[in-house]
Design an enzyme around this catalytic site. Sequence first.
Site, mmCIF file in Angstrom:
data_model
loop_
_atom_site.group_PDB
_atom_site.id
_atom_site.type_symbol
_atom_site.label_atom_id
_atom_site.label_comp_id
_atom_site.label_asym_id
_atom_site.label_seq_id
_atom_site.Cartn_x
_atom_site.Cartn_y
_atom_site.Cartn_z
ATOM 1 N N ASP A 1 16.250 8.671 2.867
ATOM 2 C CA ASP A 1 15.446 8.935 1.719
ATOM 3 C C ASP A 1 15.917 10.415 1.065
ATOM 4 O OD1 ASP A 1 14.257 6.357 1.955
ATOM 5 O OD2 ASP A 1 12.473 7.014 3.132
ATOM 6 N N ARG B 1 6.034 5.233 -7.763
ATOM 7 C CA ARG B 1 6.000 4.517 -6.612
ATOM 8 C C ARG B 1 5.945 5.417 -5.695
ATOM 9 N NH1 ARG B 1 10.643 0.853 -4.366
ATOM 10 N NH2 ARG B 1 8.646 0.466 -2.328
ATOM 11 N N ARG C 1 18.112 -5.110 3.821
ATOM 12 C CA ARG C 1 17.334 -5.490 4.067
ATOM 13 C C ARG C 1 15.895 -6.630 4.891
ATOM 14 N NH1 ARG C 1 13.873 -0.141 1.380
ATOM 15 N NH2 ARG C 1 13.104 0.364 2.363
ATOM 16 N N LYS D 1 4.188 9.161 2.216
ATOM 17 C CA LYS D 1 3.470 7.746 1.340
ATOM 18 C C LYS D 1 4.256 6.990 2.598
ATOM 19 C CE LYS D 1 7.584 5.757 -0.319
ATOM 20 N NZ LYS D 1 7.840 3.917 -0.188
ATOM 21 N N ASN D 2 5.617 7.037 3.237
ATOM 22 C CA ASN D 2 5.676 6.114 4.481
ATOM 23 C C ASN D 2 5.316 5.698 5.504
ATOM 24 O OD1 ASN D 2 8.503 5.153 2.455
ATOM 25 N ND2 ASN D 2 9.678 6.451 3.224
ATOM 26 N N CYS E 1 12.908 -1.589 -2.851
ATOM 27 C CA CYS E 1 14.174 -1.618 -3.681
ATOM 28 C C CYS E 1 14.706 -2.437 -3.455
ATOM 29 C CB CYS E 1 13.949 -0.328 -2.892
ATOM 30 S SG CYS E 1 13.088 1.314 -3.620
#
Length: 419
Positions: A306, A398, A121, A22-23, A116
């Site tokens: 993660d 997600r 962040r 995903k990233n 998130c």
Amino acid sequence: MDSIHVRGGQPLNGRIPISGAKNSALKLMAAALLTDGELKLTRMPDLADTRFLTILLTHLGASVQAGPGVMKIHADTLARTEAPYDLVRKMRASFNVLGPILAREGQARVSLPGGCAIGARPVDLHLQALKDLGAEIDLTEGYVVASAKGGLKGARIHFPFVSVGATEHAMLAAVLAKGETVLENAAREPEIADLADCLNAMGAKVEGAGRSTIHITGVERLSGTTHAVVPDRIETGTFALAAAAAGGKVLLEEAIPEHNESLWKLMRAAGVQVTSVEGGIEVSRNGHPVLAVDAETRPYPGFPTDLQAQFMALMTRAEGTSVIRETIFENRFMHAPELSRMGANITVRGNEAIVRGVKTLRGAPVMATDLRASVSLVIAGLAAEGETVIGRVYHLDRGFERLEDKLKACGADIDRRQE
Ligand code: UD1
């Protein structure tokens, strides 16, 4: 709203195909804005996040066609240089369109991101990198307004600390800047190397991705290409931890062993067998208890933040006490109270969680709080007695492709319900 029901106690046995990361996929999609050619991405995961970004790319004027495992993006011309709040707030990674739009059009207006709820962040490093490349940046009404009239110019960019997103953002902008850019203290995640591989296939000149110093020589234009998204090391680690928690033996197909060395070290110390085999990685735990092991999150090649929640889920039933330290995000223990509802013994003190292993977890209704936290509850549910019902699973959607199907195929008793 959907919920996931897991009835624990079944070991996992079988093969799990690992999806594209995903990233990485999200940054590769942003890279498509750098060219008027077509970018074809294979091993492309179909996730809520990639769908969000598809809407944003379409809004910007790109045509996007998605099929099973494939996405074709063609940004022949950009119809707009603005990414509005509604399309950016749901997912932080959409902020990465700023650099490509600016590099291609000389201006961009992009909403500050949401994402998130795992900490403040900020995006200061992203903006500093763009300023170093010669962009003028104003913040007005929640938007970043950036311009670079004569085009971006290569620069030496020193990151004060490691940021994956800022490193990628700087790369995405610098590939079309005039002259040479040097990124110092760059992130080294495999997704960075994947992005560089794709950009180079598009005609960019990026050297050293995967190391702390990256050299980029700007080119005038990029073209389309075909690129296979790197296998998802976080999904790989998640299923490895699920198999360790539930017991059994799984083959994680296409997973790249080197991308999870930090995790394998911890899992082996915990008594789990992890073996590189032809076609992937085999993870098994048959009968042996899990031993408590301490872990600390670090930028790659350290142990990834993660996977911290999933690792904690494994440690809840370990023999002994494990100390888990989170050094990347300041608010990333939201799964701890939920795991405690299932009988886990966890004390959080600042950025440390002290996990005292218990013999049994018991199923309970729990709430997903963020993407990786939600999957830690699934892992705990697989290892618990009775039924666990996980609410707010949109967090999970997600970032995990067909999670229930993949687990079910290995014998898990899991299903999704609309309530
Ligand atoms: C990416 C990943 C995310 C992962 C994280 C760390 C994507 C889409 N997301 O997020 O899954 O958890 O890397 O591996 O790839 N920071 C600042 N200012 C900035 C940028 C970051 O202070 O301008 C801070 C962050 O708040 C955080 C730390 O730096 O404390 C690291 O964040 P970063 O590596 O940038 O994470 P993301 O790229 O957002």
